[in-house]
Structure formats: structure tokens, C-alpha cells
Design an enzyme around this catalytic site. Structure first.
Site, PDB file in Angstrom:
ATOM      1  N   LYS A 168       5.593 -13.188  -5.627  1.00 51.95           N
ATOM      2  CA  LYS A 168       5.270 -12.421  -4.214  1.00 51.95           C
ATOM      3  C   LYS A 168       4.808 -13.603  -3.188  1.00 51.95           C
ATOM      4  O   LYS A 168       3.971 -14.527  -3.604  1.00 51.95           O
ATOM      5  CB  LYS A 168       4.493 -11.460  -4.359  1.00 51.95           C
ATOM      6  CG  LYS A 168       4.359 -10.482  -3.036  1.00 51.95           C
ATOM      7  CD  LYS A 168       3.389  -9.286  -3.378  1.00 51.95           C
ATOM      8  CE  LYS A 168       3.228  -8.308  -2.191  1.00 51.95           C
ATOM      9  NZ  LYS A 168       2.274  -7.303  -2.372  1.00 51.95           N
ATOM     10  N   SER A 228       4.110  -2.898  -0.666  1.00 47.58           N
ATOM     11  CA  SER A 228       4.619  -4.298  -0.058  1.00 47.58           C
ATOM     12  C   SER A 228       5.321  -5.260  -0.731  1.00 47.58           C
ATOM     13  O   SER A 228       6.163  -6.051  -0.263  1.00 47.58           O
ATOM     14  CB  SER A 228       3.375  -4.728   0.443  1.00 47.58           C
ATOM     15  OG  SER A 228       2.450  -5.285  -0.438  1.00 47.58           O
ATOM     16  N   SER A 260       1.340  -1.266  -4.156  1.00 49.05           N
ATOM     17  CA  SER A 260       2.374  -2.153  -3.735  1.00 49.05           C
ATOM     18  C   SER A 260       3.290  -2.786  -4.943  1.00 49.05           C
ATOM     19  O   SER A 260       4.241  -3.514  -4.666  1.00 49.05           O
ATOM     20  CB  SER A 260       1.729  -3.533  -3.068  1.00 49.05           C
ATOM     21  OG  SER A 260       1.622  -2.898  -1.656  1.00 49.05           O
TER      22      SER A 260
END
Ligand code: GLN
Length: 423
Positions: free
Chosen positions: A30, A105, A129
Site C-alpha cells: 500500500k 482504503s 481498510s
């Protein structure tokens, strides 16, 4: 690799000469996790050109374990969102249905695993997330207990709530990745020693004798199609020897409100460093420093980030602090107590991960409140600092449904064991 789903913000291979348990594995990371020499944007225009001078501890551990990093994945800006649509680099498409969001996310990370662009991925979970995109993309995601995984090098959104964690096609693979990244780190004083266990070995698929509590509050708001798949999965676990019983967590009715007050308050403080001087795009040299900061933040931050900084600053301001922030902290304490009491009677708690299947692209952007409410089942876990896993549990109308298992603090083993009976 053609990235037609917009999974990566930066596609760059970071090789490792380590010869550990992840040798030969590829992993997507990420884009809020620092990679030395490789751009780390947090999905924000503010950090479009930011290249970290050091590796996050989890990245150091990946390299030692022999994993090859294949790129930095798209995400909601600074982790603020549930769909990966607040990214300054455009939305990621769901590999299972390209008209839909991958969740957020950590949407790029879950999509990378679902699309086969990487064997494994790392996400971060402040209020869901990792679990939300795992559920929406039909893969496995683990949000570790607060303090199990180092946050050194994770760009902070709301630091009292978040943890880095694994995303993988199976529970066993996710657990093996957790084995590599977990444990004490001198760079993060909130970490502690990993229990003396192998998480991968805990994925036995054996639920015989396990007691699973189902909090009624976390099932009530979910779509019928989701509840149907959830009930089927519970029946399957019962057939394998688990006992299922209803429990109640009255305080979770306040979790979304408490979460957003705390998360936005912490965000307003954590994001103060992005002013074009310490970090972020320059605001130029016209006028005084205040005007230069304002120009940097006006241009660098998207709408959702601005909304949260404004609300967080308001919640912390003198005169309102007791009315919002302190109340939210009281609710957080109450939620922790409710979970502790529930774990006196059951081994794990189960709920649908998300109350709905993945949204259509664009559907939730215009209504932030609706987007916040979608986090109802995931945020209580972060408020209580507990571990949770999302595992695939069938489909409704051809769209994936995720089942969430929550464990007691540092009880990763038990959620891995229970989850491995399903995936
Ligand atoms: N959707 C939640 C939020 O927007 C959770 C995000 C996250 O876990 N980073 O805050």
C-alpha cells in the site's frame, strides 16, 4: 503487466536477496508504507513527488524474508475512504466486476491479490481498510491487534487506531505473512513481542469445540443477501463442530460516531506536517508563511481530506473538546468493556464484514455520511484495538460477501484457526 484496473500508483520492482519464508513470493505494498528510494504518495497529490529516505519496518522484514515487492498500490487519499475513489490518482476497479469499487482504503492491495498481480499484499486498517477491500474483492485480510505490527514508516492517519496487516488469497498465506511482519520493533514503542506461535500453523481448519458469538447489533443493518451468505457460513462452521450463540454489544451503536470524531481529530493533527515546507508540494514564496501553507494545502489535499481536517480541528477546539472528543473517548472505553465481557463467554465473534456487496463506482462519493455508515461493523474492532479477519463467504447476485471474525487482544491464532475452516 497492464494496469487497466488502476491497481498501482507506482509500478516498480524492489528485489530482495533475502532467503526467508517469502523467497519467490511477490507482494504489493500500500502506498502509505514507506519504501526507501521508491515514491510513496498516500494516494495524495500532496506527496506526488515524495521519495522516503528509509524503509518502513515491515518493508525491511519483507526484504529479509525474501519477498519481491512489485509496486505501490492505490488507496483512498491518506486512507480516508471506503472505496479507493478519494485517491488523487483515480479509482481502482474491482477485478471481479469492473463497474464496482474494490473497497477501501487498501483497494489497490486487495485488487492486486484478486487480479493475480501479486501473491500477497500489505494494507493498513484504521477503521476497516484491510477487511473492507478483502471482503469486496473476495480475498482474505487480517487487521492485527494494536501493537502486534510496527507502524514505523507507515504514514499516520489516526495512529491510535491503525495497524498494517496482510491480504492474501487464503487464510494460511495471510497468516504466513503476519508471521513475517509481526513482533516488537525498537522504532515503535507501542509494539510488543509476538506470542511464541506460528500463525501459519494455526490455520488448521479445525473449529471443533469453538464457541462463536454473533453480536445481533452487527447483523441487523446488513442486506438480506449478505445475511443469507453469513448464516450459511455459520451453519457450515456448526456442522464442523463449532457452537454458535447470540451475544449483545449495546455500545457498538455509537461506534461510527465515536470512530469518526477520534479518527478526524487525530488526522487533523497528523496531517499538520504537510505544509509544503516540512513535507508536500510547495506553496511558493509569495506573501507570508500562512499564505504559503494555505496554497500548499489547498492544492495538495482533496475534498475528503479537507473535510476531515476541518471537522477534526473543530472537534478538538477549546469549548468543543468536552462535547465531542471526550465523549468519543468515553464511548471507546465502553466499547472495549463490551468486547471484554463478550469474550468471557465466547472464543470469537462473527459478523458480516460489510453490510452490503461492493458499491457501483461513483455511488457513494456524493454522500459521505452513507459512506461512513458502511464502516459500522469494522470500526468497533479498531476502537477496541482487537484483531479481526475477513474471509470470503459466498456470493450474493454474483458479488462477494465477507465474513468477519473478531478475537480477543493478541488472539490472532483463534481467528486464523476459525477463518481457515472457511478459506
Ligand atoms: N473507511 C474508514 C475511514 O474512512 C476506514 C479507513 C481506514 O481504515 N483507513 O476512515
Amino acid at each position: 503487466m497492464t494496469d487497466s484496473l488502476n491497481i498501482f500508483v507506482t509500478e516498480e520492482t524492489i528485489e530482495s536477496d533475502g532467503d526467508g519464508p517469502l523467497a519467490g513470493k511477490t507482494i504489493a505494498v500500500k502506498d502509505n508504507i514507506s519504501t526507501k528510494g521508491v515514491r510513496t504518495t498516500c494516494g495524495s497529490a500532496m506527496l506526488e513527488e515524495y521519495v522516503p529516505p528509509y524503509d518502513a519496518t515491515v518493508v525491511t522484514r519483507l526484504k529479509e524474508a525474501g519477498a519481491t515487492i512489485v509496486g505501490k498500490t492505490n488507496m483512498d487519499e491518506f486512507g480516508m475512504g471506503t472505496t479507493t475513489e478519494t485517491s488523487a490518482y483515480g479509482p481502482t476497479l474491482n477485478p471481479l466486476d469492473e463497474d464496482r469499487v474494490p473497497g477501501g482504503s487498501s483497494g489497490g492491495s486487495a485488487a492486486a491479490v484478486a487480479a493475480g498481480d501479486a501473491d500477497l499484499a500489505l494494507g493498513s486498517d484504521t477503521g476497516g481498510s484491510i477487511r473492507c477491500p478483502a471482503a469486496f474483492c473476495g480475498v482474505v485480510g487480517i487487521k492485527p491487534t494494536y501493537g502486534l505490527v510496527s507502524r514505523y514508516g507507515l504514514v499516520a492517519y489516526a495512529n491510535s487506531l491503525e495497524q498494517i496487516g496482510p491480504i492474501a488469497p487464503s487464510v494460511e498465506d495471510a497468516a504466513a505473512l503476519l508471521d513475517v511482519i509481526s513482533g516488537q520493533d525498537p522504532h515503535d514503542a507501542t509494539t510488543r513481542e509476538k506470542p511464541d506461535v506460528s500463525y501459519a500453523d494455526a490455520a488448521t481448519g479445525d473449529v471443533d469445540g469453538l464457541t462463536i458469538g454473533v453480536p445481533t447489533e452487527l447483523v441487523e443493518g446488513a442486506d438480506d443477501g449478505v445475511v443469507e451468505q453469513f448464516d450459511d457460513a455459520l451453519s457450515e462452521l456448526e456442522a464442523q463442530g463449532a457452537t454458535v450463540e447470540e451475544v449483545t454489544l449495546p455500545s457498538v451503536e455509537h461506534a461510527v460516531q465515536a470512530y469518526y470524531v477520534i479518527a478526524m481529530s487525530e488526522a487533523s493533527s497528523n496531517l499538520a506536517r504537510f505544509d509544503g515546507v516540512r513535507y508536500g508540494i510547495s506553496g511558493g514564496f509569495e506573501g507570508n508563511w500562512n499564505e504559503a501553507y494555505a496554497r500548499s494545502r489547498e492544492a495538495g489535499f482533496g475534498d475528503e481530506v479537507k473535510r476531515r481536517i476541518l471537522l477534526g480541528t473543530y472537534a478538538l477546539s477549546a469549548g468543543y473538546h468536552d462535547r465531542y472528543y471526550k465523549k468519543a473517548q468515553d464511548a471507546r472505553e465502553w466499547i472495549k468493556q463490551d468486547f471484554n465481557e463478550a469474550f468471557e463467554d465466547v472464543d470469537v465473534l462473527a459478523s458480516p464484514t460489510m453490510p452490503t456487496p461492493p458499491f457501483k463506482l461513483g455511488e457513494s462519493l456524493s454522500d459521505p455520511l452513507q459512506m461512513y455508515l458502511a464502516d459500522a461493523n469494522t470500526v468497533p474492532v479498531n476502537l477496541a484495538n482487537l484483531p479481526a479477519i475477513s474471509v470470503p463467504a459466498g456470493e450474493t447476485d454474483g458479488l462477494p460477501v465477507g465474513l468477519q471474525l473478531i478475537g480477543p487482544a493478541f488472539g490472532e491464532e483463534v481467528i486464523i484457526r476459525a477463518g481457515s475452516a472457511l478459506a
